[in-house]
Enzyme design. Structure first.
Site, short mmCIF file in Angstrom:
data_model
loop_
_atom_site.label_atom_id
_atom_site.label_comp_id
_atom_site.label_asym_id
_atom_site.label_seq_id
_atom_site.Cartn_x
_atom_site.Cartn_y
_atom_site.Cartn_z
N CYS A 1 -0.70 -12.33 -2.65
CA CYS A 1 -0.35 -11.29 -1.70
C CYS A 1 -0.97 -11.61 -0.34
CB CYS A 1 -0.84 -9.97 -2.28
SG CYS A 1 -1.73 -8.90 -1.20
N GLU A 2 -0.13 -11.56 0.69
CA GLU A 2 -0.62 -12.00 2.00
C GLU A 2 -1.58 -11.00 2.64
OE1 GLU A 2 2.85 -12.67 4.40
OE2 GLU A 2 2.99 -10.58 5.03
N1 LIG Z 1 5.62 -4.06 0.68
C1 LIG Z 1 4.65 -4.75 0.08
N2 LIG Z 1 3.40 -4.29 0.12
C2 LIG Z 1 2.45 -4.99 -0.52
C3 LIG Z 1 2.70 -6.16 -1.22
N3 LIG Z 1 1.53 -6.61 -1.73
C4 LIG Z 1 0.60 -5.72 -1.35
N4 LIG Z 1 1.14 -4.72 -0.61
C5 LIG Z 1 0.57 -3.53 0.01
O1 LIG Z 1 0.07 -3.83 1.27
C6 LIG Z 1 -0.61 -2.68 1.72
C7 LIG Z 1 -1.72 -3.04 2.67
O2 LIG Z 1 -2.19 -1.82 3.11
P1 LIG Z 1 -3.42 -1.60 4.11
O3 LIG Z 1 -3.62 -0.13 4.27
O4 LIG Z 1 -3.20 -2.46 5.33
O5 LIG Z 1 -4.61 -2.29 3.32
P2 LIG Z 1 -5.64 -1.62 2.30
O6 LIG Z 1 -6.54 -0.65 2.99
O7 LIG Z 1 -6.32 -2.74 1.58
O8 LIG Z 1 -4.66 -0.81 1.36
P3 LIG Z 1 -4.87 -0.30 -0.17
O9 LIG Z 1 -4.33 -1.36 -1.07
O10 LIG Z 1 -4.07 0.97 -0.26
O11 LIG Z 1 -6.35 -0.07 -0.38
C8 LIG Z 1 -1.04 -1.95 0.46
O12 LIG Z 1 -0.31 -0.74 0.40
C9 LIG Z 1 -0.59 -2.89 -0.66
O13 LIG Z 1 -0.21 -2.20 -1.85
C10 LIG Z 1 4.04 -6.63 -1.25
O14 LIG Z 1 4.37 -7.67 -1.83
N5 LIG Z 1 4.97 -5.89 -0.60
ZN LIG Z 2 -2.43 -7.09 -1.65
#
Ligand SMILES: Nc1nc2c(ncn2[C@@H]2O[C@H](COP(=O)(O)OP(=O)(O)OP(=O)(O)O)[C@@H](O)[C@H]2O)c(=O)[nH]1
Ligand SMILES: [Zn+2]
Length: 201
Positions: free
Chosen positions: A91-92
């Site tokens: 996951c990026e």
């Molecule tokens: N659309 C999409 N979202 C992804 C993917 N992999 C991870 N995510 C989401 O990317 C989002 C990044 O959210 P941020 O709020 O920037 O980061 P964060 O604070 O680490 O978010 P949380 O995971 O909710 O704790 C999260 O909601 C993840 O679930 C993917 O392949 N597609």
């Molecule tokens: Zn992720």
């Protein structure tokens, strides 16, 4: 060699992975979390992680369209579906794994049929980059459209994201399903229903 998906990086401009740089970064991360990079168990860790990243990101140096260069002239204009192709990606957003299965279906046109393994190879190449699940799905579909000009393509990806299970929202067992539907599958509900039912069974 075709063009890349507009959302994808210019992967071919990259040469080798900079292993030395990854090693330095990993050493810094170990220090930053408060552990000792010079203790026995961690001594070789930067080197191992560098090697691992070179492997899990090897899709950065592969053009998925290359797999569709060789076509068999086979007079088959019915659906071809390769399902349950396992893949691992990163996951990026968090650089943690997400993994699952991809299903790739297409209806060849003009005898442009490819080797079945090439569909799985394209999935693997695209997955082995810092990715979003949606982008894996559409990149594979669009590569097939561009190179084979088929009647239609469906790519379905189902995956579990470790950034949603071992951290953050912590929802183990949750699955994300994405699909990319092109050509006849986009406007023919019966064709679409058929491919989705074949994927489910
Ligand atoms: N659309 C999409 N979202 C992804 C993917 N992999 C991870 N995510 C989401 O990317 C989002 C990044 O959210 P941020 O709020 O920037 O980061 P964060 O604070 O680490 O978010 P949380 O995971 O909710 O704790 C999260 O909601 C993840 O679930 C993917 O392949 N597609
Ligand atoms: Zn992720």
């Amino acid at each position: 060699m075709g063009l890349f998906h507009p959302l994808e990086r210019e992967v071919l401009s990259l040469k080798e992975v900079d292993l030395e740089k990854i090693q330095q970064a990993v050493r810094m991360i170990i220090e930053a979390i408060g552990d000792n990079p010079d203790r026995d168990g961690l001594l070789d860790t930067p080197k191992r992680v560098a090697k691992m990243y070179a492997e899990v990101f090897e899709g950065m140096r592969v053009n998925e369209e290359e797999f569709f260069e060789t076509v068999f002239s086979e007079d088959h204009e019915e659906m071809v579906l390769v399902k349950d192709i396992p893949f691992y990606s990163m996951c990026e957003h968090h650089l943690v794994p997400f993994f699952g299965k991809a299903h790739v279906a297409y209806i060849p046109r003009g005898g442009r049929v490819v080797g079945l393994s090439k569909l799985a190879r394209a999935v693997e190449a695209v997955a082995r980059r810092p990715q979003l699940q949606e982008r894996i799905t559409s990149t594979v579909a669009d590569a097939i459209v561009r190179k084979l000009d088929p009647h239609g393509v469906v790519v379905v990806v189902e995956a579990e994201h470790m950034c949603m299970t071992m951290r953050g929202v912590k929802k183990p067992g949750s699955k994300t399903v994405t699909s990319a539907v092109r050509g006849i599958f986009a406007h023919d509900a019966a064709a679409r229903a058929e491919v989705f039912s074949l994927i489910r069974t």
